[in-house]
Design a protein around this motif. Structure first.
Motif, PDB file in Angstrom:
ATOM      1  N   MET A   1       0.845  -1.179   0.000  1.00  0.00           N
ATOM      2  CA  MET A   1       0.000   0.000   0.000  1.00  0.00           C
ATOM      3  C   MET A   1       0.892   1.245   0.000  1.00  0.00           C
ATOM      4  N   LYS A   2       0.549   2.197  -0.860  1.00  0.00           N
ATOM      5  CA  LYS A   2       1.329   3.425  -0.950  1.00  0.00           C
ATOM      6  C   LYS A   2       0.973   4.369   0.190  1.00  0.00           C
ATOM      7  N   PRO A   3       1.964   5.094   0.689  1.00  0.00           N
ATOM      8  CA  PRO A   3       1.650   6.100   1.713  1.00  0.00           C
ATOM      9  C   PRO A   3       0.866   7.243   1.091  1.00  0.00           C
ATOM     10  N   PRO A   4       0.079   7.975   1.875  1.00  0.00           N
ATOM     11  CA  PRO A   4      -0.701   9.080   1.324  1.00  0.00           C
ATOM     12  C   PRO A   4       0.213  10.185   0.800  1.00  0.00           C
ATOM     13  N   THR A   5      -0.265  10.868  -0.231  1.00  0.00           N
ATOM     14  CA  THR A   5       0.456  11.997  -0.808  1.00  0.00           C
ATOM     15  C   THR A   5      -0.394  13.236  -0.590  1.00  0.00           C
ATOM     16  N   TYR A   6       0.107  14.160   0.223  1.00  0.00           N
ATOM     17  CA  TYR A   6      -0.631  15.376   0.529  1.00  0.00           C
ATOM     18  C   TYR A   6      -0.160  16.490  -0.386  1.00  0.00           C
ATOM     19  N   ILE A   7      -1.114  17.198  -0.992  1.00  0.00           N
ATOM     20  CA  ILE A   7      -0.798  18.252  -1.941  1.00  0.00           C
ATOM     21  C   ILE A   7      -1.535  19.531  -1.554  1.00  0.00           C
ATOM     22  N   GLY A   8      -0.982  20.650  -1.970  1.00  0.00           N
ATOM     23  CA  GLY A   8      -1.587  21.945  -1.705  1.00  0.00           C
ATOM     24  C   GLY A   8      -2.534  22.357  -2.824  1.00  0.00           C
ATOM     25  N   LEU A   9      -3.041  23.564  -2.729  1.00  0.00           N
ATOM     26  CA  LEU A   9      -3.990  24.069  -3.725  1.00  0.00           C
ATOM     27  C   LEU A   9      -3.426  24.069  -5.146  1.00  0.00           C
ATOM     28  N   PRO A  10      -2.210  24.572  -5.376  1.00  0.00           N
ATOM     29  CA  PRO A  10      -1.703  24.575  -6.761  1.00  0.00           C
ATOM     30  C   PRO A  10      -1.550  23.165  -7.332  1.00  0.00           C
ATOM     31  N   GLU A  11      -1.075  22.248  -6.512  1.00  0.00           N
ATOM     32  CA  GLU A  11      -0.914  20.873  -6.980  1.00  0.00           C
ATOM     33  C   GLU A  11      -2.269  20.209  -7.231  1.00  0.00           C
ATOM     34  N   ALA A  12      -3.240  20.488  -6.371  1.00  0.00           N
ATOM     35  CA  ALA A  12      -4.584  19.935  -6.559  1.00  0.00           C
ATOM     36  C   ALA A  12      -5.187  20.449  -7.862  1.00  0.00           C
ATOM     37  N   ARG A  13      -4.980  21.714  -8.129  1.00  0.00           N
ATOM     38  CA  ARG A  13      -5.466  22.298  -9.384  1.00  0.00           C
ATOM     39  C   ARG A  13      -4.816  21.605 -10.584  1.00  0.00           C
ATOM     40  N   GLN A  14      -3.524  21.296 -10.472  1.00  0.00           N
ATOM     41  CA  GLN A  14      -2.805  20.613 -11.543  1.00  0.00           C
ATOM     42  C   GLN A  14      -3.324  19.188 -11.737  1.00  0.00           C
ATOM     43  N   VAL A  15      -3.564  18.475 -10.642  1.00  0.00           N
ATOM     44  CA  VAL A  15      -4.100  17.105 -10.731  1.00  0.00           C
ATOM     45  C   VAL A  15      -5.444  17.121 -11.456  1.00  0.00           C
ATOM     46  N   LEU A  16      -6.302  18.073 -11.098  1.00  0.00           N
ATOM     47  CA  LEU A  16      -7.605  18.167 -11.755  1.00  0.00           C
ATOM     48  C   LEU A  16      -7.444  18.543 -13.224  1.00  0.00           C
ATOM     49  N   ALA A  17      -6.503  19.415 -13.543  1.00  0.00           N
ATOM     50  CA  ALA A  17      -6.267  19.796 -14.936  1.00  0.00           C
ATOM     51  C   ALA A  17      -5.836  18.580 -15.756  1.00  0.00           C
ATOM     52  N   GLU A  18      -5.020  17.711 -15.179  1.00  0.00           N
ATOM     53  CA  GLU A  18      -4.596  16.494 -15.860  1.00  0.00           C
ATOM     54  C   GLU A  18      -5.767  15.562 -16.128  1.00  0.00           C
ATOM     55  N   MET A  19      -6.832  15.702 -15.332  1.00  0.00           N
ATOM     56  CA  MET A  19      -8.041  14.895 -15.515  1.00  0.00           C
ATOM     57  C   MET A  19      -9.035  15.587 -16.455  1.00  0.00           C
ATOM     58  N   GLY A  20      -8.682  16.775 -16.946  1.00  0.00           N
ATOM     59  CA  GLY A  20      -9.568  17.499 -17.847  1.00  0.00           C
ATOM     60  C   GLY A  20     -10.493  18.472 -17.145  1.00  0.00           C
ATOM     61  N   ILE A  21     -10.239  18.743 -15.878  1.00  0.00           N
ATOM     62  CA  ILE A  21     -11.073  19.664 -15.103  1.00  0.00           C
ATOM     63  C   ILE A  21     -10.266  20.938 -14.890  1.00  0.00           C
ATOM     64  N   GLU A  22     -10.532  21.941 -15.708  1.00  0.00           N
ATOM     65  CA  GLU A  22      -9.791  23.196 -15.644  1.00  0.00           C
ATOM     66  C   GLU A  22     -10.479  24.156 -14.678  1.00  0.00           C
ATOM     67  N   LEU A  23      -9.812  24.474 -13.597  1.00  0.00           N
ATOM     68  CA  LEU A  23     -10.325  25.426 -12.617  1.00  0.00           C
ATOM     69  C   LEU A  23      -9.315  26.554 -12.467  1.00  0.00           C
ATOM     70  N   ASN A  24      -9.821  27.756 -12.209  1.00  0.00           N
ATOM     71  CA  ASN A  24      -8.894  28.855 -11.952  1.00  0.00           C
ATOM     72  C   ASN A  24      -8.579  28.901 -10.453  1.00  0.00           C
ATOM     73  N   ASP A  25      -7.648  29.783 -10.084  1.00  0.00           N
ATOM     74  CA  ASP A  25      -7.234  29.866  -8.675  1.00  0.00           C
ATOM     75  C   ASP A  25      -8.407  30.167  -7.753  1.00  0.00           C
ATOM     76  N   ARG A  26      -9.269  31.057  -8.181  1.00  0.00           N
ATOM     77  CA  ARG A  26     -10.404  31.447  -7.336  1.00  0.00           C
ATOM     78  C   ARG A  26     -11.350  30.273  -7.096  1.00  0.00           C
ATOM     79  N   GLN A  27     -11.613  29.493  -8.136  1.00  0.00           N
ATOM     80  CA  GLN A  27     -12.492  28.331  -7.986  1.00  0.00           C
ATOM     81  C   GLN A  27     -11.894  27.312  -7.017  1.00  0.00           C
ATOM     82  N   MET A  28     -10.586  27.103  -7.088  1.00  0.00           N
ATOM     83  CA  MET A  28      -9.934  26.163  -6.166  1.00  0.00           C
ATOM     84  C   MET A  28     -10.017  26.674  -4.733  1.00  0.00           C
TER      85      MET A  28
END
Length: 77
Positions: A1-28
């Motif tokens: 089992m992999k350990p959890p990976t904690y990410i901040g707002l910019p990284e979360a926005r990037q993960v969603l963008a890679e999934m095709g979900i484009e959000l701006n900073d304000r939306q995040m």
């Protein structure tokens, strides 16, 4: 089992963008901030060390996958 990976707002926005979900900073930021009842739209938490908002990467991806599955299951074909 992999350990959890904690990410901040910019990284979360990037993960969603890679999934095709484009959000701006304000939306995040709005998804991460508490509403009038003290609830967040996404399960961000304040990192006890640096005081910044964090989310577990796998949880973020799972939430969107579950939303997609629910939408597919409730659609009428």
């Amino acid at each position: 089992m992999k350990p959890p990976t904690y990410i901040g707002l910019p990284e979360a926005r990037q993960v969603l963008a890679e999934m095709g979900i484009e959000l701006n900073d304000r939306q995040m930021k709005r998804a991460a901030e508490k509403d009038a009842t003290g609830q967040r739209k996404l399960p961000f938490f304040v990192d006890p060390i640096d005081g910044k908002l964090k989310i577990e990467k796998g949880s973020l991806v799972r939430i969107y996958r579950e939303a997609q599955i629910n939408a597919e299951n409730s659609a009428k074909y």
